[in-house]
Write a protein that holds these residues in place. Sequence first.
Motif, PDB file in Angstrom:
ATOM      1  N   ASN A   1      30.275 -25.746  44.841  1.00 45.87           N
ATOM      2  CA  ASN A   1      31.357 -26.716  44.731  1.00 45.87           C
ATOM      3  C   ASN A   1      32.261 -26.373  43.551  1.00 45.87           C
TER       4      ASN A   1
ATOM      5  N   ASP B   1      22.295 -28.966  48.746  1.00 44.82           N
ATOM      6  CA  ASP B   1      22.291 -30.334  48.221  1.00 44.82           C
ATOM      7  C   ASP B   1      20.905 -30.890  47.897  1.00 44.82           C
TER       8      ASP B   1
ATOM      9  N   SER C   1      29.530 -31.830  39.851  1.00 42.45           N
ATOM     10  CA  SER C   1      30.015 -31.554  41.202  1.00 42.45           C
ATOM     11  C   SER C   1      31.043 -32.603  41.582  1.00 42.45           C
ATOM     12  N   ASN C   2      31.953 -32.240  42.452  1.00 41.52           N
ATOM     13  CA  ASN C   2      32.858 -33.227  43.034  1.00 41.52           C
ATOM     14  C   ASN C   2      32.323 -33.752  44.358  1.00 41.52           C
ATOM     15  N   ASP C   3      31.183 -33.231  44.797  1.00 41.03           N
ATOM     16  CA  ASP C   3      30.506 -33.722  45.990  1.00 41.03           C
ATOM     17  C   ASP C   3      29.899 -35.081  45.646  1.00 41.03           C
ATOM     18  N   ARG C   4      29.990 -36.018  46.559  1.00 46.48           N
ATOM     19  CA  ARG C   4      29.382 -37.343  46.345  1.00 46.48           C
ATOM     20  C   ARG C   4      27.975 -37.440  46.920  1.00 46.48           C
TER      21      ARG C   4
ATOM     22  N   ARG D   1      26.859 -38.095  49.798  1.00 45.65           N
ATOM     23  CA  ARG D   1      26.682 -39.322  50.581  1.00 45.65           C
ATOM     24  C   ARG D   1      25.555 -39.203  51.607  1.00 45.65           C
TER      25      ARG D   1
ATOM     26  N   ALA E   1      22.233 -40.068  49.830  1.00 46.45           N
ATOM     27  CA  ALA E   1      22.161 -41.245  48.957  1.00 46.45           C
ATOM     28  C   ALA E   1      20.904 -42.086  49.197  1.00 46.45           C
TER      29      ALA E   1
ATOM     30  N   LEU F   1      21.677 -41.452  42.535  1.00 44.00           N
ATOM     31  CA  LEU F   1      23.083 -41.039  42.624  1.00 44.00           C
ATOM     32  C   LEU F   1      24.027 -42.197  42.333  1.00 44.00           C
TER      33      LEU F   1
ATOM     34  N   LEU G   1      26.675 -38.345  38.270  1.00 44.03           N
ATOM     35  CA  LEU G   1      27.541 -37.271  38.755  1.00 44.03           C
ATOM     36  C   LEU G   1      28.688 -37.068  37.784  1.00 44.03           C
TER      37      LEU G   1
ATOM     38  N   ARG H   1      32.175 -35.416  37.542  1.00 50.50           N
ATOM     39  CA  ARG H   1      33.263 -34.804  38.308  1.00 50.50           C
ATOM     40  C   ARG H   1      34.105 -33.958  37.366  1.00 50.50           C
TER      41      ARG H   1
END
Length: 190
Positions: free
Chosen positions: A62, A133, A149-152, A154, A157, A163, A169, A171
Amino acid sequence: MIAPAILFLLSAAGLAAAVLLPGWSDLVLVAGPAALASLYLLLRAARTGLRRKHWVILDGSNVMHWQDGVPRLDVLREVLAQARALGMTPGVVFDANAGHLLFGRYLDDKGFARQLGLPRDRVMVVAKGTPADPTILTAARDLGARIISNDRFRDWAADFPELATPGQLIRGGYRTDGLWLDTGAENGGR
């Protein structure tokens, strides 16, 4: 740090008994070295505690796209340097295709570690066909680490409720003035 403290207190009590009680002077032969050794362990544990590592896991696949969406090794190096400057101890996890995107060929843990100037045990390239992930999230959980990471994440979760913790996280990206990382320091993050 509790065990060395208990050992020190017991050996100090033994030394006191050896000095204060008649006929117990031979106890100094055991209690003296034990007191010194436990004091050394206690001081070492205290010093190590002060240098406790603040782990952070970079989602390498990412992060390498943060500048203009083009994969770049320099972006990873700059984020690693910024993380270190913030007192973090970074590790990096990559998807299997990261080497192909950056170098046109597969690159393993050792190759990426060399390219990034990191110890080999702080870099992981997941197996082909395996998403990175869950490896990132499990490593963060095991180390008590935050994730850059800019990944959430989801899709993960439910399995990784941490998370939702503010500051878990980090960003980041690039603006006209360069790299930025939202460490959450201003919003009560760790």
